[in-house]
Scaffold this motif. Sequence first.
Motif, mmCIF file in Angstrom:
data_model
loop_
_atom_site.group_PDB
_atom_site.id
_atom_site.type_symbol
_atom_site.label_atom_id
_atom_site.label_comp_id
_atom_site.label_asym_id
_atom_site.label_seq_id
_atom_site.Cartn_x
_atom_site.Cartn_y
_atom_site.Cartn_z
ATOM 1 N N UNK A 98 0.817 -1.211 0.000
ATOM 2 C CA UNK A 98 0.000 0.000 0.000
ATOM 3 C C UNK A 98 0.850 1.260 0.000
ATOM 4 N N UNK A 99 2.160 1.088 0.210
ATOM 5 C CA UNK A 99 3.005 2.261 0.391
ATOM 6 C C UNK A 99 4.015 2.392 -0.751
ATOM 7 N N UNK A 100 5.066 1.562 -0.724
ATOM 8 C CA UNK A 100 6.072 1.615 -1.776
ATOM 9 C C UNK A 100 6.854 2.909 -1.827
ATOM 10 N N UNK A 101 6.846 3.655 -0.742
ATOM 11 C CA UNK A 101 7.542 4.934 -0.715
ATOM 12 C C UNK A 101 9.062 4.747 -0.786
ATOM 13 N N UNK A 102 9.750 5.593 -1.525
ATOM 14 C CA UNK A 102 11.217 5.515 -1.536
ATOM 15 C C UNK A 102 11.832 6.228 -0.331
ATOM 16 N N UNK A 103 10.969 6.783 0.514
ATOM 17 C CA UNK A 103 11.435 7.587 1.646
ATOM 18 C C UNK A 103 11.745 6.689 2.850
ATOM 19 N N UNK A 104 12.787 5.890 2.724
ATOM 20 C CA UNK A 104 13.137 4.976 3.803
ATOM 21 C C UNK A 104 14.475 5.376 4.408
ATOM 22 N N UNK A 105 14.658 5.032 5.666
ATOM 23 C CA UNK A 105 15.899 5.366 6.364
ATOM 24 C C UNK A 105 16.422 4.133 7.079
ATOM 25 N N UNK A 106 17.686 4.149 7.351
ATOM 26 C CA UNK A 106 18.334 3.126 8.151
ATOM 27 C C UNK A 106 17.760 3.181 9.559
ATOM 28 N N UNK A 107 17.243 2.067 10.079
ATOM 29 C CA UNK A 107 16.596 2.117 11.401
ATOM 30 C C UNK A 107 17.537 2.594 12.525
ATOM 31 N N UNK A 108 18.738 2.027 12.675
ATOM 32 C CA UNK A 108 19.604 2.512 13.775
ATOM 33 C C UNK A 108 19.943 3.994 13.638
ATOM 34 N N UNK A 109 20.184 4.415 12.393
ATOM 35 C CA UNK A 109 20.534 5.809 12.149
ATOM 36 C C UNK A 109 19.362 6.726 12.489
ATOM 37 N N UNK A 110 18.164 6.308 12.060
ATOM 38 C CA UNK A 110 16.948 7.078 12.323
ATOM 39 C C UNK A 110 16.673 7.136 13.822
ATOM 40 N N UNK A 111 16.836 5.976 14.490
ATOM 41 C CA UNK A 111 16.548 5.904 15.925
ATOM 42 C C UNK A 111 17.479 6.821 16.712
ATOM 43 N N UNK A 112 18.769 6.824 16.329
ATOM 44 C CA UNK A 112 19.730 7.673 17.044
ATOM 45 C C UNK A 112 19.450 9.155 16.813
ATOM 46 N N UNK A 113 18.828 9.479 15.680
ATOM 47 C CA UNK A 113 18.573 10.880 15.373
ATOM 48 C C UNK A 113 17.311 11.398 16.059
ATOM 49 N N UNK A 114 16.503 10.480 16.635
ATOM 50 C CA UNK A 114 15.267 10.901 17.306
ATOM 51 C C UNK A 114 15.602 11.605 18.622
ATOM 52 N N UNK A 115 14.861 12.647 18.959
ATOM 53 C CA UNK A 115 15.077 13.260 20.277
ATOM 54 C C UNK A 115 14.626 12.308 21.380
ATOM 55 N N UNK A 116 15.252 12.411 22.539
ATOM 56 C CA UNK A 116 14.977 11.479 23.638
ATOM 57 C C UNK A 116 13.512 11.482 24.053
ATOM 58 N N UNK A 117 12.823 12.626 23.909
ATOM 59 C CA UNK A 117 11.435 12.697 24.367
ATOM 60 C C UNK A 117 10.443 12.203 23.312
ATOM 61 N N UNK A 118 10.935 11.803 22.160
ATOM 62 C CA UNK A 118 10.042 11.322 21.109
ATOM 63 C C UNK A 118 9.431 9.977 21.503
ATOM 64 N N UNK A 119 8.098 9.829 21.334
ATOM 65 C CA UNK A 119 7.495 8.529 21.654
ATOM 66 C C UNK A 119 8.004 7.421 20.737
ATOM 67 N N UNK A 120 8.505 7.791 19.574
ATOM 68 C CA UNK A 120 9.022 6.791 18.636
ATOM 69 C C UNK A 120 10.335 6.180 19.123
ATOM 70 N N UNK A 121 10.960 6.895 20.053
ATOM 71 C CA UNK A 121 12.228 6.412 20.595
ATOM 72 C C UNK A 121 12.056 5.016 21.205
ATOM 73 N N UNK A 122 10.922 4.808 21.875
ATOM 74 C CA UNK A 122 10.661 3.500 22.483
ATOM 75 C C UNK A 122 10.184 2.499 21.432
ATOM 76 N N UNK A 123 9.386 3.015 20.468
ATOM 77 C CA UNK A 123 8.821 2.135 19.449
ATOM 78 C C UNK A 123 9.920 1.469 18.627
ATOM 79 N N UNK A 124 10.925 2.249 18.261
ATOM 80 C CA UNK A 124 11.976 1.743 17.382
ATOM 81 C C UNK A 124 13.235 1.325 18.124
ATOM 82 N N UNK A 125 13.127 1.253 19.448
ATOM 83 C CA UNK A 125 14.316 0.937 20.245
ATOM 84 C C UNK A 125 14.898 -0.426 19.876
ATOM 85 N N UNK A 126 16.193 -0.575 20.000
ATOM 86 C CA UNK A 126 16.803 -1.879 19.714
ATOM 87 C C UNK A 126 16.376 -2.905 20.744
ATOM 88 N N UNK A 127 16.423 -4.196 20.401
ATOM 89 C CA UNK A 127 16.053 -5.228 21.376
ATOM 90 C C UNK A 127 16.956 -5.152 22.598
#
Length: 106
Positions: free
Chosen positions: A8-37
């Motif tokens: 349904x998506x097929x967007x070319x707008x993809x990022x490296x997960x570790x790189x994206x996660x490290x770039x998130x601010x600490x208070x972002x709720x996504x920080x927990x969602x994408x956290x490493x195991x």
Amino acid sequence: MVTCPSPKCGSPNVADLPHYWRSLPAESPLKAVYAPPAAVDASYWIALAALVAGIVLLVSGSLLGLLVAVAGVVWGVLVHQRAAGAARLLADWESSRVCLACTGTF
Ligand SMILES: [Zn+2]
């Protein structure tokens, strides 16, 4: 060019997960969602202590020492397998990508 695998998506707008996660601010709720195991604590010392205790018991003539030593070895193997499993999960996470359009990971 990597694109999102979601049909349904097929967007070319993809990022490296570790790189994206490290770039998130600490208070972002996504920080927990994408956290490493979570890393497991590979503490071999209980296994080692049991092994040593078993050997000490064996040397002092108690056959129970054999049982304790074997339990220590088995425990060590279990700890090692858990650590190896966690390392595999982390490696998967490291090589994951996140789609910035639909927020799916792949
Ligand atoms: Zn997507």
